[in-house]
Design a protein around this motif. Structure first.
Motif, short mmCIF file in Angstrom:
data_model
loop_
_atom_site.label_atom_id
_atom_site.label_comp_id
_atom_site.label_asym_id
_atom_site.label_seq_id
_atom_site.Cartn_x
_atom_site.Cartn_y
_atom_site.Cartn_z
N ARG A 196 0.83 -1.21 0.00
CA ARG A 196 0.00 0.00 0.00
C ARG A 196 0.86 1.25 0.00
NH1 ARG A 196 -5.18 -1.55 1.96
NH2 ARG A 196 -5.19 -3.60 2.92
N GLY B 125 -9.45 1.18 1.58
CA GLY B 125 -9.98 -0.14 1.86
C GLY B 125 -9.83 -0.56 3.31
N SER B 126 -9.35 -1.80 3.51
CA SER B 126 -9.33 -2.37 4.86
C SER B 126 -8.31 -1.66 5.77
CB SER B 126 -9.05 -3.87 4.81
OG SER B 126 -7.74 -4.14 4.38
N TYR C 247 -1.53 -11.83 4.08
CA TYR C 247 -2.84 -12.45 4.37
C TYR C 247 -2.72 -13.95 4.11
CZ TYR C 247 -4.79 -7.73 4.40
OH TYR C 247 -5.05 -6.41 4.71
N ASP D 268 -2.83 0.71 -3.94
CA ASP D 268 -2.42 -0.54 -3.30
C ASP D 268 -2.67 -1.69 -4.28
OD1 ASP D 268 -5.19 -1.18 -3.16
OD2 ASP D 268 -5.35 -0.28 -1.18
N PHE D 269 -2.14 -2.86 -3.95
CA PHE D 269 -2.34 -4.02 -4.82
C PHE D 269 -2.00 -5.29 -4.06
CE2 PHE D 269 2.19 -4.75 -5.70
CZ PHE D 269 2.72 -3.49 -5.41
N LYS D 270 -2.48 -6.40 -4.61
CA LYS D 270 -2.29 -7.71 -3.99
C LYS D 270 -1.51 -8.62 -4.94
CE LYS D 270 -5.13 -10.89 -4.61
NZ LYS D 270 -5.18 -12.02 -5.54
N ASP E 41 -8.80 -5.84 -10.91
CA ASP E 41 -9.40 -6.70 -9.88
C ASP E 41 -8.52 -6.75 -8.63
OD1 ASP E 41 -11.54 -7.44 -11.46
OD2 ASP E 41 -11.16 -9.60 -11.33
N THR E 42 -7.21 -6.63 -8.82
CA THR E 42 -6.26 -6.88 -7.73
C THR E 42 -5.46 -5.64 -7.31
OG1 THR E 42 -4.54 -7.59 -9.27
CG2 THR E 42 -6.01 -9.31 -8.43
N CYS E 43 -5.73 -4.52 -7.97
CA CYS E 43 -5.02 -3.28 -7.64
C CYS E 43 -6.05 -2.16 -7.43
CB CYS E 43 -4.14 -2.81 -8.80
SG CYS E 43 -2.94 -4.01 -9.40
N ARG E 44 -5.67 -1.15 -6.66
CA ARG E 44 -6.45 0.09 -6.68
C ARG E 44 -5.70 1.10 -7.53
NH1 ARG E 44 -7.96 -1.20 -1.13
NH2 ARG E 44 -10.19 -1.65 -1.17
N ARG F 23 -17.31 -3.15 -6.24
CA ARG F 23 -17.55 -3.43 -4.81
C ARG F 23 -18.52 -2.42 -4.21
NH1 ARG F 23 -11.64 -3.53 -4.78
NH2 ARG F 23 -10.89 -5.66 -4.93
#
Ligand code: TMP
Length: 236
Positions: free
Chosen positions: A95, A100-101, A122, A176-178, A197-200, A216
């Motif tokens: 991030r 988000g969270s 995670y 951010d991204f996953k 889908d996996t990044c902002r 979302r």
């Protein structure tokens, strides 16, 4: 005897198939979208086509910067050929801006710039809803060694620098991204996908959201946002 491919796995957004090469899989990108661990379901028209193109583009960009990924080639509109991975069951989130969270957990407003990038782990488990874990949890769960975790963190930060630098030129903020990783012949490779889908992704001038948060949060113009990302990074 001719080879018959088998579907190995169907996830929320992708399907994985065997190929005639034991070391490679074919990934098919669907239009299905889910959020909140599958509670919210929908489709985003052409998402599979766009995410395949966007992910292929980013994997090639990262490979040109010396980052090892599972990407072999884009096969067609919806299919990508990848190296077979033994998945490490840890999702790495990086991030740069609170959203988000993280914004929720720390009571921060979305959009607050972080003093330095935050890296989070995670535990990949649909049953548990991918809980946030730390290094001690990883050790207790025995899902990665401390050295592997250092490598996951180091490579993820390098990816953050490479993507942020590229996206800045396209007037996009990488919020951010996953990332997901796996092992292939003993080497740690970046897997999964890199997409809206996996990044902002936010427009750098207006902070307009150009990613899955539009789905979302029911913000509308979801497909348009994915198209815009593809257009800005150089696609049609
Ligand atoms: P979060 O703020 O909801 O924790 O999300 C952080 C980043 O991870 C964001 O860019 C979206 C991405 N992400 C996924 O790719 N898959 C998920 O299941 C979740 C929850 C987030």
């Amino acid at each position: 005897m001719s080879f018959e491919e088998k579907m190995l796995y169907e996830g929320k957004a992708k399907k994985v198939f065997t190929t005639d090469n034991m070391d490679e899989y074919r990934v098919y990108f669907k239009d299905d979208a889910t959020a909140f661990n599958g509670e919210k379901k929908g489709t985003i028209q052409s998402k599979g086509v766009l995410n395949n193109s966007i992910s292929s583009f980013f994997f090639e960009l990262l490979q040109s910067k010396g980052i090892n990924t599972h990407f072999v080639k884009k096969l067609n509109e919806r299919d990508m050929l990848v190296k077979k991975l033994t998945i490490v069951p840890i999702e790495v989130v990086v991030r740069n801006i609170a959203a988000g969270s993280l914004a929720k957990r720390l009571g921060w407003e979305e959009g607050r710039k972080l003093k330095k990038p935050v890296v989070e782990f995670y535990y990949k488990s649909d049953e548990l809803g991918d809980p946030l874990i730390n290094r001690s949890h990883v050790a207790a769960l025995d899902i990665a060694t401390p050295d592997q975790l250092d490598e996951l963190e180091g490579v993820s930060l390098k990816i953050n620098s490479a993507l942020s630098e590229f996206l800045t030129e396209k007037n996009i903020l990488l919020v951010d991204f996953k990332l997901e990783y796996g092992l292939h012949k003993g080497a740690l490779l970046l897997g999964d996908e890199i997409s809206p889908d996996t990044c902002r992704f936010w427009d750098a001038s207006t902070n307009e959201k150009l990613d899955k948060d539009r789905f979302r949060r029911d913000l509308g113009n979801v497909e348009e946002a994915y198209q815009e990302i593809w257009k800005r990074i150089g696609g049609k």
